[in-house]
Design a protein around this motif. Structure first.
Motif, PDB file in Angstrom:
ATOM      1  N   ILE B  37       0.764  -1.096  -0.143  1.00  0.00           N
ATOM      2  CA  ILE B  37       0.228   0.009   0.123  1.00  0.00           C
ATOM      3  C   ILE B  37       0.886   1.223   0.015  1.00  0.00           C
ATOM      4  O   ILE B  37       1.773   1.455   0.854  1.00  0.00           O
ATOM      5  CB  ILE B  37      -0.863  -0.044   1.259  1.00  0.00           C
ATOM      6  CG1 ILE B  37      -1.645  -1.222   1.242  1.00  0.00           C
ATOM      7  CG2 ILE B  37      -1.876   1.260   1.297  1.00  0.00           C
ATOM      8  CD1 ILE B  37      -2.731  -1.407   0.239  1.00  0.00           C
ATOM      9  N   GLY B  39       1.173   5.407  -0.779  1.00  0.00           N
ATOM     10  CA  GLY B  39       0.602   6.746  -0.961  1.00  0.00           C
ATOM     11  C   GLY B  39       1.349   7.716   0.149  1.00  0.00           C
ATOM     12  O   GLY B  39       2.238   7.496   0.787  1.00  0.00           O
ATOM     13  N   LYS B  45      -2.777   5.289   4.791  1.00  0.00           N
ATOM     14  CA  LYS B  45      -2.365   4.075   4.618  1.00  0.00           C
ATOM     15  C   LYS B  45      -1.978   3.190   5.864  1.00  0.00           C
ATOM     16  O   LYS B  45      -2.444   2.165   5.789  1.00  0.00           O
ATOM     17  CB  LYS B  45      -1.266   3.854   3.550  1.00  0.00           C
ATOM     18  CG  LYS B  45       0.028   4.832   3.706  1.00  0.00           C
ATOM     19  CD  LYS B  45       0.850   4.801   2.891  1.00  0.00           C
ATOM     20  CE  LYS B  45       2.388   5.368   3.292  1.00  0.00           C
ATOM     21  NZ  LYS B  45       2.174   6.715   3.575  1.00  0.00           N
ATOM     22  N   VAL B 204       2.882  -1.352   4.246  1.00  0.00           N
ATOM     23  CA  VAL B 204       2.933  -0.040   3.889  1.00  0.00           C
ATOM     24  C   VAL B 204       4.314   0.350   3.800  1.00  0.00           C
ATOM     25  O   VAL B 204       4.973   0.263   4.427  1.00  0.00           O
ATOM     26  CB  VAL B 204       1.841   0.571   5.170  1.00  0.00           C
ATOM     27  CG1 VAL B 204       2.179   1.958   4.872  1.00  0.00           C
ATOM     28  CG2 VAL B 204       0.518   0.295   5.097  1.00  0.00           C
ATOM     29  N   ILE B 221      -3.408   4.749  -2.294  1.00  0.00           N
ATOM     30  CA  ILE B 221      -4.249   5.384  -1.230  1.00  0.00           C
ATOM     31  C   ILE B 221      -3.840   7.007  -1.570  1.00  0.00           C
ATOM     32  O   ILE B 221      -2.585   7.477  -1.082  1.00  0.00           O
ATOM     33  CB  ILE B 221      -4.396   4.993   0.065  1.00  0.00           C
ATOM     34  CG1 ILE B 221      -5.070   3.352   0.199  1.00  0.00           C
ATOM     35  CG2 ILE B 221      -5.364   5.909   0.884  1.00  0.00           C
ATOM     36  CD1 ILE B 221      -5.134   2.910   1.435  1.00  0.00           C
ATOM     37  N   LEU B 226      -8.812   4.801  -1.924  1.00  0.00           N
ATOM     38  CA  LEU B 226      -8.270   3.792  -2.789  1.00  0.00           C
ATOM     39  C   LEU B 226      -8.232   4.078  -4.270  1.00  0.00           C
ATOM     40  O   LEU B 226      -9.214   3.966  -4.850  1.00  0.00           O
ATOM     41  CB  LEU B 226      -8.665   2.472  -2.881  1.00  0.00           C
ATOM     42  CG  LEU B 226      -7.882   1.332  -3.153  1.00  0.00           C
ATOM     43  CD1 LEU B 226      -6.500   1.002  -2.791  1.00  0.00           C
ATOM     44  CD2 LEU B 226      -8.580  -0.121  -3.116  1.00  0.00           C
TER      45      LEU B 226
END
Lengths: 227, 253
Positions: B37, B39, B45, B204, B221, B226
């Motif tokens: 993930i 971002g 996140k 993450v 994200i 998302l």
């Protein structure tokens, strides 16, 4: 705000270098054809010397691509630009090599009186010239319809090549005296046909650069790959 | 998305008080794969990651709407035993956080409190976990020394071993390598490749190159939404969303 200003400049610079190399090689092919048609050995020698410049451009651009990958880790569309450039220069460099081959033939035939005007070959060369110009423009402007146009023009070149092949074969069958010149003309036509294929490769890369999809776009290439 | 799904959210909204931190997130995370993930800071996140072991619950004003499923079971149901959930879903944090005890006791801690060692040799459990975390060879002769004597990279692998000792099914990793040197980072990344055969891993990271190197799937994200979720190769070669492209090419963030 532009976060990666210096990276943007380097990437822009890389694309300008490719365009510059493309036009340089395009000019080599123009000069080689002019040398052949006008039987100008000095111009042919110029093309042969130009090859070192084209090779240097090739190495310089590849070095820049490798550095950008190593130092800047380009991603997504940036990565596709770098990947496209690194592949495209190899194809463009080959067109330079074929120009040299044509220039060498021009020197070899410079004392001969041509038994026929070089009409079809000139037409092939003009189409290839247009294809190179359009491909470079498509690269610069991310122009997909122009990419497709280039790919379609490849068919014209193939068609001209086939016609010329049949015609020259016919001459050779009828008169052995014509075999010498005809063989060289066939080589030139073959080189031009290969140049067209290489520029189609570049055009297909432009399509990839814009869309992320690698496709065989030239109708003739598609049928070959399906065989 | 190929293969069975391990973790899933359906239209999840997450609030801290009046603040909507995650907006209508629906995602299906496959088993035995590494999902990254990415971002910008503050995009939500880490909050997203913490949905899966209910770590957000401890924060005041936290509220979840929608469903969070593990193996199809809603983990926010009132009958869920949160201690059991956290055994099943291990977590590794940004900064290595070993207990100030021996290396052995760090790894043995979980099995002891969960009573997992009954009928089994605790030594064997500890050795096994340390081997999976690729730390055994470095610590086997000093198991009773303090964990705090280890290097940062070793401490992080110890924390991973501590998670693995309670036989979890999911590993949540919140920037597990961001406080480590490059070699330790690569060791953790290599370790993850070995671990995904047995565990579902969600990591993450704000390091996009790390996400590209380690993960099979990547989700982006942005401002609690998302934006895109796809195989990692697609995200990094030709993302579909302009926002994703701008982020991963460094045009903002």
């Amino acid at each position: 705000m532009e976060v990666r200003r210096s990276f943007e400049i380097q990437l822009q610079n890389l694309q300008e270098n490719l365009i510059e190399m493309g036009h340089f090689v395009r000019r080599m092919l123009q000069k080689a054809m002019q040398a052949l048609v006008e039987q100008d050995t000095a111009l042919a020698e110029e093309v042969i010397a130009d090859d070192d410049v084209a090779d240097a451009m090739d190495i310089n651009i590849e070095t820049k691509c490798m550095r950008l990958i190593a130092l800047q880790q380009p991603m997504a569309k940036d990565l596709r630009v770098v990947g496209t450039v690194i592949k495209a220069i190899a194809d463009i460099e080959r067109i330079g090599d074929y120009s040299v081959d044509i220039a060498k033939i021009a020197i070899r035939l410079s004392e001969e009186k041509y038994f026929k005007p070089l009409e079809i070959i000139s037409k092939m060369a003009a189409t290839v010239d247009t294809m190179i110009d359009e491909t470079l423009k498509a690269f610069l402007e991310r122009d997909l319809p122009l990419v497709q146009k280039v790919c379609n023009e490849d068919d014209e070149v193939d068609h001209l090549y086939k016609n010329l092949f049949d015609e020259l074969l016919d001459y050779m069958r009828k008169d052995p005296e014509l075999v010498y010149q005809s063989t060289y003309f066939l080589f030139v036509a073959r080189y031009l046909e290969r140049c067209a294929d290489h520029i189609v490769n570049v055009a297909e890369r432009v399509h990839y650069m814009v869309t992320g999809q690698l496709l065989q776009l030239a109708p003739s290439h598609r049928s070959t790959s399906e065989e | 998305m190929e293969g069975p799904i391990k973790l899933e959210t359906q239209n999840v909204n997450f609030y801290f008080g009046d603040n909507l931190v995650l907006k209508n997130i629906s995602i299906r995370i496959p088993s035995n794969r590494i999902t990254a993930i990415i971002g910008p800071s503050g995009c939500g996140k880490s909050t997203f990651l913490r949905l899966f072991n209910r770590m957000n619950d401890v924060l005041e004003g936290a509220r979840v709407e929608g469903k969070v499923l593990i193996d199809g079971v809603d983990i926010y149901n009132s009958n869920i035993d949160v201690a059991m959930l956290r055994r099943k879903v291990g977590m590794v944090f940004q900064k290595p956080n070993p207990f100030p005890t021996s290396i052995f006791d760090n790894v043995a801690y979980g099995p002891r409190i969960h009573g997992l060692h009954k009928g089994k040799d605790l030594r064997e459990i500890v050795e096994n976990a340390l081997r999976q975390a690729a730390l055994w060879d470095e610590v086997k002769d000093k198991l009773h020394r303090s964990a705090l004597e280890l290097s940062g990279g070793q401490q992080q692998r110890l924390c991973i071993a501590r998670c693995l000792a309670v036989e979890p099914e999911v590993l949540l990793m919140d920037e597990p390598a961001s406080a480590l040197d490059p070699i330790s980072t690569l060791k953790i990344e290599e370790l993850m490749q070995g671990l995904k055969e047995r565990y579902t891993i969600v990591i993450v990271t704000h390091n996009m190159q790390e996400a590209a190197r380690v993960s099979d799937y990547t989700g982006f994200i942005y401002k609690g939404e998302l934006v895109e979720f796809a195989p990692t190769v697609d995200i990094f070669e030709h993302p579909q969303n302009k926002l994703t492209e701008d982020y991963i090419t460094g045009r903002f963030g």
